[in-house]
Write a protein that holds these residues in place. Structure first.
Motif, mmCIF file in Angstrom:
data_model
loop_
_atom_site.group_PDB
_atom_site.id
_atom_site.type_symbol
_atom_site.label_atom_id
_atom_site.label_comp_id
_atom_site.label_asym_id
_atom_site.label_seq_id
_atom_site.Cartn_x
_atom_site.Cartn_y
_atom_site.Cartn_z
ATOM 1 N N SER A 14 -31.027 -9.642 12.053
ATOM 2 C CA SER A 14 -31.620 -10.797 12.722
ATOM 3 C C SER A 14 -30.815 -12.039 12.365
ATOM 4 N N ARG A 15 -30.099 -12.567 13.333
ATOM 5 C CA ARG A 15 -29.323 -13.779 13.081
ATOM 6 C C ARG A 15 -30.243 -14.960 12.783
ATOM 7 N N PHE A 16 -31.377 -14.991 13.486
ATOM 8 C CA PHE A 16 -32.323 -16.074 13.220
ATOM 9 C C PHE A 16 -32.869 -15.970 11.799
ATOM 10 N N GLY A 17 -33.176 -14.756 11.359
ATOM 11 C CA GLY A 17 -33.677 -14.586 10.002
ATOM 12 C C GLY A 17 -32.676 -15.034 8.959
ATOM 13 N N ILE A 18 -31.401 -14.712 9.189
ATOM 14 C CA ILE A 18 -30.351 -15.148 8.260
ATOM 15 C C ILE A 18 -30.255 -16.669 8.245
ATOM 16 N N GLY A 19 -30.264 -17.274 9.435
ATOM 17 C CA GLY A 19 -30.167 -18.729 9.516
ATOM 18 C C GLY A 19 -31.351 -19.426 8.875
ATOM 19 N N PHE A 20 -32.550 -18.889 9.098
ATOM 20 C CA PHE A 20 -33.736 -19.503 8.506
ATOM 21 C C PHE A 20 -33.688 -19.396 6.985
ATOM 22 N N ALA A 21 -33.246 -18.249 6.473
ATOM 23 C CA ALA A 21 -33.153 -18.075 5.028
ATOM 24 C C ALA A 21 -32.142 -19.049 4.419
ATOM 25 N N LEU A 22 -31.007 -19.252 5.092
ATOM 26 C CA LEU A 22 -30.010 -20.196 4.594
ATOM 27 C C LEU A 22 -30.545 -21.620 4.611
ATOM 28 N N MET A 23 -31.253 -21.968 5.683
ATOM 29 C CA MET A 23 -31.841 -23.300 5.763
ATOM 30 C C MET A 23 -32.857 -23.513 4.652
ATOM 31 N N ALA A 24 -33.718 -22.524 4.433
ATOM 32 C CA ALA A 24 -34.744 -22.648 3.403
ATOM 33 C C ALA A 24 -34.141 -22.694 2.005
ATOM 34 N N ALA A 25 -32.967 -22.085 1.831
ATOM 35 C CA ALA A 25 -32.316 -22.089 0.518
ATOM 36 C C ALA A 25 -31.882 -23.482 0.097
ATOM 37 N N SER A 26 -31.713 -24.388 1.058
ATOM 38 C CA SER A 26 -31.359 -25.767 0.711
ATOM 39 C C SER A 26 -32.575 -26.688 0.755
ATOM 40 N N CYS A 27 -33.427 -26.524 1.766
ATOM 41 C CA CYS A 27 -34.579 -27.425 1.911
ATOM 42 C C CYS A 27 -35.649 -27.158 0.856
ATOM 43 N N GLY A 28 -35.907 -25.882 0.557
ATOM 44 C CA GLY A 28 -36.943 -25.562 -0.417
ATOM 45 C C GLY A 28 -36.677 -26.162 -1.788
ATOM 46 N N PRO A 29 -35.529 -25.865 -2.415
ATOM 47 C CA PRO A 29 -35.240 -26.463 -3.722
ATOM 48 C C PRO A 29 -35.180 -27.986 -3.693
ATOM 49 N N HIS A 30 -34.726 -28.559 -2.572
ATOM 50 C CA HIS A 30 -34.658 -30.020 -2.475
ATOM 51 C C HIS A 30 -36.057 -30.625 -2.585
ATOM 52 N N HIS A 31 -37.021 -30.059 -1.865
ATOM 53 C CA HIS A 31 -38.395 -30.561 -1.941
ATOM 54 C C HIS A 31 -39.001 -30.303 -3.319
ATOM 55 N N LEU B 173 -37.510 -16.543 1.520
ATOM 56 C CA LEU B 173 -37.407 -15.241 0.862
ATOM 57 C C LEU B 173 -38.003 -14.137 1.732
ATOM 58 N N LEU B 174 -39.129 -14.435 2.372
ATOM 59 C CA LEU B 174 -39.751 -13.447 3.248
ATOM 60 C C LEU B 174 -38.848 -13.127 4.433
ATOM 61 N N SER B 175 -38.236 -14.161 5.000
ATOM 62 C CA SER B 175 -37.325 -13.944 6.117
ATOM 63 C C SER B 175 -36.124 -13.106 5.698
ATOM 64 N N ALA B 176 -35.574 -13.404 4.514
ATOM 65 C CA ALA B 176 -34.433 -12.630 4.023
ATOM 66 C C ALA B 176 -34.828 -11.181 3.762
ATOM 67 N N TRP B 177 -36.006 -10.978 3.181
ATOM 68 C CA TRP B 177 -36.459 -9.614 2.886
ATOM 69 C C TRP B 177 -36.670 -8.818 4.175
ATOM 70 N N GLU B 178 -37.307 -9.433 5.175
ATOM 71 C CA GLU B 178 -37.522 -8.737 6.441
ATOM 72 C C GLU B 178 -36.196 -8.427 7.127
ATOM 73 N N THR B 179 -35.275 -9.374 7.072
ATOM 74 C CA THR B 179 -33.979 -9.160 7.720
ATOM 75 C C THR B 179 -33.226 -7.999 7.082
ATOM 76 N N ILE B 180 -33.246 -7.949 5.746
ATOM 77 C CA ILE B 180 -32.515 -6.890 5.044
ATOM 78 C C ILE B 180 -33.221 -5.547 5.175
ATOM 79 N N SER B 181 -34.542 -5.539 5.005
ATOM 80 C CA SER B 181 -35.274 -4.271 4.983
ATOM 81 C C SER B 181 -35.402 -3.636 6.362
ATOM 82 N N LEU B 182 -35.356 -4.439 7.425
ATOM 83 C CA LEU B 182 -35.563 -3.902 8.769
ATOM 84 C C LEU B 182 -34.282 -3.785 9.585
ATOM 85 N N HIS B 183 -33.141 -4.120 8.991
ATOM 86 C CA HIS B 183 -31.934 -4.106 9.814
ATOM 87 C C HIS B 183 -31.528 -2.689 10.217
#
Length: 284
Positions: A38-55, A22-32
């Motif tokens: 930030s492509r890395f920020g988008i990718g990290f947010a997508l990755m966390a969207a699956s790994c976080g709920p899974h854990h 969520l922090l990565s997504a917020w920084e990516t959107i607010s600072l674009h």
């Protein structure tokens, strides 16, 4: 008692993934507007969207009394230190602390740590397969030309969506960890020190890949399977952008992922489009 502790550990990992995503997504959107997307920020947010709920789901199921295997216990214990270090550095930065710092460790220690992790990973993978009913079958696949789709009566199948998704994500996140670790080796050859944040993040993805490899031996259904399937395209995109950054093929202001303080610069970046004149082309 052990299941409760491992459940709490998975909840902590899930909360960390979800929070950082969520922090990565917020920084990516607010600072674009200032720095570009930030492509890395988008990718990290997508990755966390699956790994976080899974854990989070796995931890909640353990707290509800679900049985836990020793390989899961081992991989959770191994994955907690790098995860806690990485999250701690991120919060330290958010509180205007030092954040990332260099580690003057010798390359011999790094090689020893890598070799130890490789042996532990191989042992846990073999242990997970050996715990299945008719445990000799997984190893027979390596020496048999006949198709063995699964193990009768166990609910496990080598062609199930859960097994294939977890096995695929094991490869993609393992490669992400490899690229991050290789970047640290290059840093050491240049500067003579290791990045604590980089080492921790490499460990996060290496242990994440190991956890998915262990989870591949389980037959997950329901929402757990849903998040496994979501993780496949997310891991593909994240691996792609990490590889591009590793090759210096793209420009991304989030090159030091989630550790450096993200604030609005004095002027907009040339590629953000904020200073573009009407009708002028904007470079990607």
């Amino acid at each position: 008692m052990i299941a409760v502790l491992i459940g709490i550990g998975n909840l902590m990992i899930g909360i960390a993934y979800a929070g950082l995503g969520l922090l990565s997504a917020w920084e990516t959107i607010s600072l674009h507007h200032y720095r570009g997307w930030s492509r890395f920020g988008i990718g990290f947010a997508l990755m966390a969207a699956s790994c976080g709920p899974h854990h989070l789901m796995h931890g909640w199921q353990l707290l509800q009394g679900e049985a836990v295997s020793w390989p899961i216990i081992a991989v959770t214990i191994i994955g907690l230190p790098p995860g806690l270090i990485f999250v701690g550095l991120r919060f330290e930065t958010a509180w205007n602390g030092q954040g990332d710092r260099g580690i003057p460790a010798s390359p011999q220690r790094a090689i020893l740590l890598s070799a130890a992790f490789a042996m532990v990973a191989g042992g846990l993978a073999a242990w997970s397969l050996a715990r299945l009913p008719a445990a000799e079958l997984p190893f027979q696949i390596l020496c048999s030309s006949s198709e063995i789709p699964g193990i009768a009566g166990s609910g496990f199948s080598f062609v199930s969506p859960s097994f294939l998704a977890n096995l695929f994500v094991t490869g993609t996140y393992g490669m992400v960890g490899w690229y991050l670790a290789d970047r640290q080796v290059r840093r050491y050859l240049t500067d003579g020190s290791w990045s604590l944040a980089g080492i921790a993040m490499s460990g996060v993805f290496m242990t994440c890949a190991l956890m998915h490899l262990v989870a591949a031996a389980a037959c997950e259904t329901g929402w757990a399977l849903t998040f496994d399937l979501i993780g496949v395209p997310a891991s593909i995109y994240f691996l792609w952008i990490v590889r591009q950054l590793h090759r210096d093929a793209v420009t991304d202001w989030n090159r030091r992922p989630l550790i450096g303080a993200a604030t609005a610069p004095a002027r907009a970046s040339p590629w953000s489009g904020a200073n573009a004149r009407p009708g002028s082309p904007v470079r990607d």
